[in-house]
Scaffold this motif. Structure first.
Motif, PDB file in Angstrom:
ATOM      1  N   PHE A 108     -21.616  58.201 -29.089  1.00  0.00           N
ATOM      2  CA  PHE A 108     -22.781  59.043 -28.802  1.00  0.00           C
ATOM      3  C   PHE A 108     -22.695  59.682 -27.416  1.00  0.00           C
ATOM      4  CE2 PHE A 108     -26.310  57.601 -31.937  1.00  0.00           C
ATOM      5  CZ  PHE A 108     -25.419  57.691 -32.996  1.00  0.00           C
ATOM      6  N   ILE A 109     -22.136  58.978 -26.442  1.00  0.00           N
ATOM      7  CA  ILE A 109     -21.959  59.608 -25.125  1.00  0.00           C
ATOM      8  C   ILE A 109     -20.993  60.774 -25.239  1.00  0.00           C
ATOM      9  CG2 ILE A 109     -20.974  59.277 -22.822  1.00  0.00           C
ATOM     10  CD1 ILE A 109     -22.224  56.497 -22.795  1.00  0.00           C
ATOM     11  N   HIS A 110     -19.949  60.583 -26.025  1.00  0.00           N
ATOM     12  CA  HIS A 110     -18.981  61.673 -26.224  1.00  0.00           C
ATOM     13  C   HIS A 110     -19.634  62.867 -26.929  1.00  0.00           C
ATOM     14  CE1 HIS A 110     -15.137  63.614 -26.893  1.00  0.00           C
ATOM     15  NE2 HIS A 110     -15.419  63.694 -28.183  1.00  0.00           N
TER      16      HIS A 110
ATOM     17  N   VAL B  36     -24.709  43.558 -34.096  1.00  0.00           N
ATOM     18  CA  VAL B  36     -25.412  44.710 -33.532  1.00  0.00           C
ATOM     19  C   VAL B  36     -24.904  45.014 -32.125  1.00  0.00           C
ATOM     20  CG1 VAL B  36     -27.683  45.522 -32.759  1.00  0.00           C
ATOM     21  CG2 VAL B  36     -27.425  44.480 -35.004  1.00  0.00           C
ATOM     22  N   GLY B  37     -24.532  43.994 -31.370  1.00  0.00           N
ATOM     23  CA  GLY B  37     -23.944  44.225 -30.052  1.00  0.00           C
ATOM     24  C   GLY B  37     -22.637  44.995 -30.149  1.00  0.00           C
ATOM     25  N   PHE B  38     -21.794  44.617 -31.116  1.00  0.00           N
ATOM     26  CA  PHE B  38     -20.538  45.334 -31.328  1.00  0.00           C
ATOM     27  C   PHE B  38     -20.802  46.762 -31.792  1.00  0.00           C
ATOM     28  CE2 PHE B  38     -16.882  46.501 -34.004  1.00  0.00           C
ATOM     29  CZ  PHE B  38     -15.882  46.441 -33.038  1.00  0.00           C
ATOM     30  N   LEU B  39     -21.741  46.917 -32.713  1.00  0.00           N
ATOM     31  CA  LEU B  39     -22.104  48.255 -33.182  1.00  0.00           C
ATOM     32  C   LEU B  39     -22.630  49.112 -32.030  1.00  0.00           C
ATOM     33  CD1 LEU B  39     -22.582  50.262 -35.543  1.00  0.00           C
ATOM     34  CD2 LEU B  39     -24.893  49.298 -35.676  1.00  0.00           C
ATOM     35  N   ASN B  40     -23.444  48.516 -31.165  1.00  0.00           N
ATOM     36  CA  ASN B  40     -23.993  49.251 -30.028  1.00  0.00           C
ATOM     37  C   ASN B  40     -22.878  49.727 -29.105  1.00  0.00           C
ATOM     38  OD1 ASN B  40     -25.917  50.380 -28.319  1.00  0.00           O
ATOM     39  ND2 ASN B  40     -26.206  48.480 -27.194  1.00  0.00           N
ATOM     40  N   LEU B  41     -21.883  48.894 -28.891  1.00  0.00           N
ATOM     41  CA  LEU B  41     -20.741  49.283 -28.052  1.00  0.00           C
ATOM     42  C   LEU B  41     -20.025  50.493 -28.637  1.00  0.00           C
ATOM     43  CD1 LEU B  41     -18.887  48.563 -25.640  1.00  0.00           C
ATOM     44  CD2 LEU B  41     -17.579  47.167 -27.256  1.00  0.00           C
ATOM     45  N   ILE B  42     -19.741  50.448 -29.928  1.00  0.00           N
ATOM     46  CA  ILE B  42     -19.042  51.563 -30.588  1.00  0.00           C
ATOM     47  C   ILE B  42     -19.912  52.822 -30.588  1.00  0.00           C
ATOM     48  CG2 ILE B  42     -18.025  52.356 -32.763  1.00  0.00           C
ATOM     49  CD1 ILE B  42     -16.442  50.132 -31.296  1.00  0.00           C
ATOM     50  N   LEU B  43     -21.182  52.672 -30.969  1.00  0.00           N
ATOM     51  CA  LEU B  43     -22.078  53.834 -31.011  1.00  0.00           C
ATOM     52  C   LEU B  43     -22.287  54.447 -29.623  1.00  0.00           C
ATOM     53  CD1 LEU B  43     -24.865  52.782 -33.541  1.00  0.00           C
ATOM     54  CD2 LEU B  43     -23.005  54.424 -33.882  1.00  0.00           C
ATOM     55  N   THR B  44     -22.368  53.614 -28.608  1.00  0.00           N
ATOM     56  CA  THR B  44     -22.552  54.145 -27.257  1.00  0.00           C
ATOM     57  C   THR B  44     -21.367  55.005 -26.850  1.00  0.00           C
ATOM     58  OG1 THR B  44     -23.941  52.275 -26.612  1.00  0.00           O
ATOM     59  CG2 THR B  44     -22.916  53.520 -24.842  1.00  0.00           C
TER      60      THR B  44
ATOM     61  N   ILE C 148     -27.899  61.167 -22.939  1.00  0.00           N
ATOM     62  CA  ILE C 148     -28.959  60.670 -23.817  1.00  0.00           C
ATOM     63  C   ILE C 148     -28.388  59.885 -24.998  1.00  0.00           C
ATOM     64  CG2 ILE C 148     -29.215  62.655 -25.354  1.00  0.00           C
ATOM     65  CD1 ILE C 148     -32.303  62.268 -24.816  1.00  0.00           C
ATOM     66  N   GLY C 149     -27.123  60.101 -25.314  1.00  0.00           N
ATOM     67  CA  GLY C 149     -26.492  59.380 -26.407  1.00  0.00           C
ATOM     68  C   GLY C 149     -26.446  57.875 -26.195  1.00  0.00           C
ATOM     69  N   ALA C 150     -26.366  57.443 -24.946  1.00  0.00           N
ATOM     70  CA  ALA C 150     -26.308  56.004 -24.669  1.00  0.00           C
ATOM     71  C   ALA C 150     -27.600  55.318 -25.095  1.00  0.00           C
ATOM     72  CB  ALA C 150     -26.037  55.762 -23.188  1.00  0.00           C
ATOM     73  N   ILE C 151     -28.719  55.882 -24.734  1.00  0.00           N
ATOM     74  CA  ILE C 151     -29.999  55.246 -25.091  1.00  0.00           C
ATOM     75  C   ILE C 151     -30.309  55.451 -26.573  1.00  0.00           C
ATOM     76  CG2 ILE C 151     -31.516  57.159 -24.440  1.00  0.00           C
ATOM     77  CD1 ILE C 151     -32.188  53.419 -23.852  1.00  0.00           C
ATOM     78  N   GLN C 152     -29.841  56.542 -27.158  1.00  0.00           N
ATOM     79  CA  GLN C 152     -30.020  56.728 -28.598  1.00  0.00           C
ATOM     80  C   GLN C 152     -29.248  55.668 -29.377  1.00  0.00           C
ATOM     81  OE1 GLN C 152     -28.765  60.810 -28.958  1.00  0.00           O
ATOM     82  NE2 GLN C 152     -30.878  61.560 -28.939  1.00  0.00           N
ATOM     83  N   ALA C 153     -28.044  55.365 -28.931  1.00  0.00           N
ATOM     84  CA  ALA C 153     -27.255  54.316 -29.584  1.00  0.00           C
ATOM     85  C   ALA C 153     -27.947  52.969 -29.456  1.00  0.00           C
ATOM     86  CB  ALA C 153     -25.856  54.256 -28.974  1.00  0.00           C
ATOM     87  N   THR C 154     -28.516  52.707 -28.300  1.00  0.00           N
ATOM     88  CA  THR C 154     -29.218  51.442 -28.094  1.00  0.00           C
ATOM     89  C   THR C 154     -30.456  51.365 -28.976  1.00  0.00           C
ATOM     90  OG1 THR C 154     -28.404  51.291 -25.833  1.00  0.00           O
ATOM     91  CG2 THR C 154     -30.362  50.001 -26.367  1.00  0.00           C
TER      92      THR C 154
END
Length: 127
Positions: free
Chosen positions: A88-90, A77-85, A95-101
């Protein structure tokens, strides 16, 4: 109502109350230039609500000594959070950073919850 369901309901009520209180008092404490950042608050409350429930449930796995599940869920999940962040920021901006988290924490809670439901005799929603 069983203890775990009551605890989840209590966490949810406190989170909602904090969110409402935060929105009511923000004009007094935060300058108007920073008001666009207030859209992050509901997502942060959701993310840390889910993380709080995860932390309560993870102790059961620790007490059983089956911490490989926690290692798997934390690293994946940590790796997934890194990729999603990054994605999602892009796509969504700040707001994409906290949505990914929030999404990652929800996945982590789901992994642990399903593991406990399969491996344990804890009744979360039935007495």
């Amino acid at each position: 109502m069983p203890c775990m369901a009551s605890l989840v309901l209590l966490f949810a009520c406190v989170g909602v109350a904090n969110g409402i209180a935060g929105w009511l008092y923000m004009d007094w404490f935060i300058d108007e230039r920073f008001h666009p950042a207030l859209s992050v608050i509901p997502w942060a409350i959701l993310a840390f609500f889910v993380q709080g429930i995860y932390k309560v449930l993870s102790h059961h796995i620790i007490f059983e000594g089956k911490t490989k599940v926690l290692m798997f869920s934390t690293f994946s999940v940590g790796f997934l959070n890194l990729i999603l962040t990054i994605l999602f920021i892009h796509w969504f901006g700040m707001i994409g950073a906290i949505q990914a988290t929030a999404l990652s924490y929800t996945l982590q809670l789901t992994i642990v919850f399903l593991y406990i439901q399969r491996q344990s005799k804890i009744a979360f929603f039935h007495g």
